[in-house]
Design an enzyme around this catalytic site. Sequence first.
Site, PDB file in Angstrom:
ATOM      1  CG  ASP A   1      -2.240   0.728   0.850  1.00 31.60           C
ATOM      2  OD1 ASP A   1      -2.033   1.932   0.987  1.00 31.60           O
ATOM      3  OD2 ASP A   1      -3.442   0.181   0.808  1.00 31.60           O
TER       4      ASP A   1
ATOM      5  CG  LEU B   1     -37.784 -10.465  -2.701  1.00 26.12           C
ATOM      6  CD1 LEU B   1     -38.935 -11.501  -3.040  1.00 26.12           C
ATOM      7  CD2 LEU B   1     -37.740  -9.208  -3.667  1.00 26.12           C
TER       8      LEU B   1
ATOM      9  CB  CYS C   1     -19.993  -2.192  -3.945  1.00 28.08           C
ATOM     10  SG  CYS C   1     -18.315  -2.423  -3.267  1.00 28.08           S
TER      11      CYS C   1
END
Length: 445
Positions: free
Chosen positions: A32, A259, A269
């Site tokens: 990183d 649902l 996302c």
Amino acid sequence: MALKITVIGTGYLGATHAAAMAELGFEVLGLDVVPEKIEMLSAGKVPMYEPGLEELLAKHVAGIEGSSGRLRFTTSWEEVGEFGDVHFVCVNTPQKHGEYACDMSYVDAAFASLAPRLKRAALVVGKSTVPVGSAARLAKLLVEQAPEDVELAWNPEFLREGFAVQDTLRPDRIVAGVASERAEKLLREVYATPIAEGSPFVVTDFPTAELVKTSANSFLATKISFINAMAEVCEAADGDVVKLAEAIGHDERIGSKYLRAGIGFGGGCLPKDIRAFMARAGELGVDQALTFLREVDSINMRRRGHMVELAREAVGGGSFLGKRIAVLGATFKPDSDDVRDSPALNVAGQIHLQGGQVTVYDPKGMANAGRLFPTLGYADTALDAVRGADAVLHLTEWSEFRELDPAELGEVTTARIVLDGRNALDPVKWRKAGWVYRAMGRPTA
């Protein structure tokens, strides 16, 4: 000789992937560009909450007593180029500021930094969610800047926050976008354990692999917004969206998952991925194919405003001025500390801007919420959050909230009014304790 793996980008996706690769038996080097992140990971700590991840890191990070020592972290591109046989690129692809399109700058920078530092045969594997066509462009960059025997594969991630470790170690499918048998063979070697345990291995070309992730997210977003659209109809027609969802969910062509009507989806996302997909479709000249996603997005955003209106009605229908509102939940979903595009925090913020005194409690997301919305009030417990409240809003479906004692909470509130923005609480239990219970899409339930 065993493959050596590097993971470029050690955010949510990269840190999980690196730890999982070590668990599968590989020597892994994570990179990183943020030294503080590397320092934290090297100590076996993670900069986010993800169940099981910190334990997995501690099991493998070099230098930690009792660890396998298979996992190390660095900020050196040279070290990564020298070390790896397979390089996984796991950097972020956020939404461009002021646009729907995907910001590819982090991916482009990662490839530009990696390619010149590769000195031998290697496979570079993209895992980031990118616009279709990106892999072909990046493969060309590798041809121009890397050794001749370096090639590209695209292997999209399908992690669910809260389940990321198991989704990496036991994925429900592995998609390999490849341009050669060698690339396919290397990826099969990397994923040999989950393949042997039954994870399907789907081999595709680059564009299809890129489209799988955005298509899956678009389908999921559509299913969530569909039931929320039905909730709007139920509100108008005095129906019960929970019973409606139960009935249609028994149809095996539809299924019952995702649902549950409520205040909609959020996170880092789903919202940005469907918007980027629409933007890319426009660039390809097929924007009409995805115009339905605009309505999916619109339905989703409407849910937040509808919850604000329900809260206004609950406290008298006029103004929020002088009213105390308790919000249970700050993260976009349970089992995470992620507050990016959180519907719960968005609702809390809207009520605050309209004059309400809002107090928020979340089991894991308080620190991140406080940084994002410093003007909201925060409490250390659910009981403290609801103290003196004129209405309680349940906006993230943590199991802790389902287990609350409504009688105990009712002793400290000003009014026993609960609005269930996730249709997850037990109406009978709350009403027995003297609460007015109201849920979205269930005006008479």
